[in-house]
Design an enzyme around this catalytic site. Structure first.
Site: not given
Ligand code: GLN
Ligand code: ZN
Length: 776
Positions: A537, A662, A715
């Site tokens: 969440c 990213h 994940h």
């Molecule tokens: N810099 C963030 C992390 O490493 C990037 C997270 C993401 O892309 N959701 O947690």
């Molecule tokens: Zn990410």
């Protein structure tokens, strides 16, 4: 259907949060995963939550027996629920199914989370929301049958308590349109072609629900509003027509409400009407009032008008909404009823749980409970006239008027700064000059290794943060704890042998909320949790006013981390688009204005990091794809302001400062040019689950700067082997020049534990060194 069939409820909501108002489901599911409770205990907790929801919805004014209450519970995800109900389990998990094809709870979760070498189903964003669904994998041999009983079970469970509820199920067209070809299927396999095989399972479900006594069922068909789907257009319309011709021909069945949340049906409206479904739930917030040819006959169709926004937290202007409903009534439908534009799963439970939110701000907002009340109020107004709801109309009008003129909503200095922006503010020096200058400054090996930013958020970090929030741990003590954590993370990365380090983000509760708390114009909630995926969440902040940065936000953490090592430490920021996507943004100024305000605030931060000696700065934009409008005509404008705001934040630096970005969570095909246009020096991007699929596409788009395709999925706790990472890297070098290739995981590591993180990163470094040697 007989004329005596119960009408579609005058007030309803398309779906409701299911994680529990205290995130009880999250806790229960995670306890089940940890083996602390068994399946029966988990089932009992879930049943209790469903019971509470029904009871609460009746208290809020929905009818107990008129099908107005949605049965929209899910243990993990509604698409996975359809996979389970219709037996669409991928071959690698087939062994997990019971003899009759049904899945135990643990098998269900295994498909979501993976096991051993068996990767879980891919996860991707649900329309333009921050909710993620699991992507079914189908092939020519997929077969379906109704093996799961959860839909009928939950209807009967409610019935036993004296409710008549409305099962909510992902519709067959959307189910297939959101699926992908299984790995062993021909690459051009189109899951929509499985419709004839799938429909009998849905027909059986209709029969089963009818037998149980369900007067209505809701099939969610948001695929019909999403022009970004490959199959959007005639193909989808044809599938729709044939699917519903078959389903509506089931002799004994509930009435069918087809829901089309997240956008206007537009061209598909006529086709939906033509199917003869008894009710169509349209998203009036996003799609407006359908424009219909003059002779359109709506006389046997109910329009469930989604006038209350299920996707944001702003209180509605009830008078305006009522006018919209009245205009809809003039279209001549059999009935016009009031509902939400989408499921309310995207908003928190209730404002009552917010004790610290500014009292004035609170009067501008509506969460799920308050939105349900708005729906009920509007339904009363529609049936009994404005006078019956005069007080509520006045209240909402007053609140919105106060909001407009409140302090902080319109800050002249902020507006002046965005108004003064020039083209130059969005541009950097030529990329080649940057590359050379950065290579000289950073002095990295080929295939440099790095991570995405966060390291595991351990219990001790969370405890320290909670104690600090409760006032039990003084700020000095808390900050020392975070510095200690940073020192450990730096040491660990040195030990593992990574090339570009990160500070680990220990001090961040969340990559957006952290910034929202430090920027003016945002408010944080205490309990405003919404489901992001599975048991995860997030607590989106509320952006209510003009945004500015009162002081530096990350500089002291970054410089502390850098002081501990000779290797470069990346500064780490969240980009404007992601801050917006994962907050509830204001709806009273154009998104472009907010994006530029945030872009300018971040630009100051980027420049401050540079001035403090940080040589590489990452600005994360994982949500870039998420906000892509579902209608093609809106793409260009969106990409212009979203990419623009990123460039604004990163274009104030010197040529030798390396800008990273990213991206993750999505199919990026649609925004490939935008990724290039971000003009970052290095782009790390999720790629492991799709086995580097993105790289040839990027190369085709002419992308020619650094790229780090994720080499393992973060994940799940699975540790990738050296061989596996190496294989992916060898795949990568086929489409990317080795001088451009970076090696990193798919995403941040905050949800992982240290054991698997350390093991995975060691394998990653070993694999990178091996491939480096091959290339040398
Ligand atoms: N810099 C963030 C992390 O490493 C990037 C997270 C993401 O892309 N959701 O947690
Ligand atoms: Zn990410």
């Amino acid at each position: 259907m007989a004329n005596t069939a119960p009408a579609f409820p005058k007030a309803s909501v398309l779906g409701y949060p299911r994680i529990g108002n205290q995130r009880q489901l999250k806790r229960a599911v995670e306890s089940f995963w940890a083996g602390k409770i068994n399946a029966t205990e988990l089932e009992n907790i879930a049943a209790g939550l469903r019971k509470d929801t029904r009871k609460r919805l009746v208290e809020l004014g929905l009818g107990q027996t008129d099908s107005s209450i949605p049965e929209s519970f899910s243990y993990y995800d509604q698409v996975l629920d359809a996979v389970a109900a219709f037996g669409a389990v991928p071959a690698r998990f087939a062994d997990l199914a019971n003899a009759d094809g049904s899945l135990s709870l643990s098998a269900y979760f295994t498909i979501a989370r993976g096991q051993g070498d068996n990767a879980p189903l891919e996860m991707t964003k649900w329309f333009d929301t921050n909710y993620h669904y699991l992507v079914p994998e189908l092939g020519p041999d997929s077969n379906f049958s109704l093996v799961g009983t959860q839909f009928v079970d939950q209807f009967l469970e409610a019935q036993k308590d004296g409710y008549v509820t409305r099962p909510v199920i992902v519709g067959p067209v959307t189910f297939l349109a959101l699926s992908k070809a299984a790995e062993d299927a021909p690459a051009d396999f189109n899951p929509l072609t499985l419709l004839p095989q799938l429909l009998p399972a849905y027909e059986a479900l209709l029969e089963q629900l009818h037998e149980a006594g369900a007067p209505w069922v809701q099939f969610d068909e948001p695929a019909l509003v999403n022009e970004n789907l490959n199959t959007y257009g005639p193909e989808l319309a044809a599938a729709l027509t044939s699917a519903y011709a078959t389903l509506l021909a089931v002799p004994q069945r509930p009435q069918v409400a087809l829901a089309a949340p997240y956008g206007g049906l537009e061209g598909h409206f006529a086709a939906v009407l033509e199917t003869g479904v008894e009710a169509i739930a349209i998203d009036v917030v996003k799609g407006g009032i359908p424009e219909l040819p003059a002779n359109t006959d709506l006389s046997s169709t109910t329009i469930a008008a989604g006038v209350i926004d299920g996707h944001n937290i702003w209180r509605a202007h009830l008078d305006d909404k009522l006018s919209v409903l009245e205009r809809l009534e003039s279209l001549g439908a059999q009935d016009v009823t009031v509902t939400t534009s989408t499921s309310l799963q995207h908003v928190p439970y209730t404002l009552d749980a917010e004790t610290k939110l500014d009292a004035e701000l609170k009067t501008w907002l509506a969460f799920a409970e308050e939105k349900t009340r708005e729906v009920v109020t509007l339904a009363t107004g529609l049936t009994q006239g404005r006078a019956a709801i005069a007080a509520q109309l006045q209240d909402s009008k007053d609140a919105l008027a106060r909001r407009q003129s409140a302090q902080g909503v319109n800050v002249p200095e902020v507006r002046a700064a965005t108004a003064a922006l020039k083209q130059d503010d969005f541009n950097r020096e030529d990329a080649t000059a940057r590359k050379d200058a950065q290579a000289a400054r950073l002095n990295l090996p080929g295939l440099p290794t790095t991570t995405i930013g966060s390291f595991p958020q351990t219990t001790s970090i969370r405890k320290a943060r909670a104690a600090h929030a409760r006032g039990e741990l003084a700020t000095a003590g808390y900050e020392q704890a975070m510095r200690d954590e940073i020192a450990q993370v730096i040491e660990l990365q040195e030990e593992i042998g990574l090339d570009v380090l990160v500070h680990g983000e220990a001090e961040r509760n969340d990559m957006v909320q952290y910034f929202a708390e430090l920027l003016d114009g945002f408010a944080a909630t205490e309990n405003g949790w919404v489901q992001s995926y599975g048991s995860r969440c997030t607590r989106p902040s509320i952006q209510w006013g003009d945004v500015s940065r009162p002081e530096p936000m990350t500089v002291r953490w970054a410089t502390y981390a850098q002081s501990l090592t000779k290797k470069p430490v990346k500064g780490m920021l969240t980009g404007p688009v992601t801050i917006m996507a994962w907050s509830f943004v204001r709806d009273d100024v154009p998104l472009r204005e907010t994006a530029n305000q945030i872009g300018l605030a971040l630009r100051d931060e980027v420049n401050d990091l540079e001035a403090a000696g940080i040589a590489a700065i990452q600005v994360d934009e994982p949500a870039l794809r998420e906000l892509l409008p579902l209608k093609k005509r809106d793409h260009a404008d969106y990409l212009d302001w979203s990419v623009g705001s990123f460039r604004l934040s990163t274009s104030g630096v010197r040529v030798d400062t390396q800008i990273h970005t990213h991206l993750c969570y999505s199919e990026f095909g649609e925004v490939i040019d935008a990724i290039d246009n971000l003009n970052a020096d290095v782009t790390s991007i999720e790629a492991a689950r799709s086995r580097m699929e993105i790289l040839p596409e990027l190369a085709d788009a002419g992308y020619s700067r650094g790229v780090g395709p994720g080499v393992y999925d973060i994940h799940s706790p699975r540790v990738p082997s050296v061989e596996e990472v190496q294989e992916l890297l060898e795949l990568a070098v086929k489409s990317v020049d080795t001088s451009l290739l970076w090696v990193n995981p798919d995403c941040g590591l905050k949800t992982r534990g240290y054991d698997e993180t350390t093991a995975s990163l060691k394998n990653l470094v070993t694999a990178a060194i091996a491939v480096r040697a091959q290339q040398a």
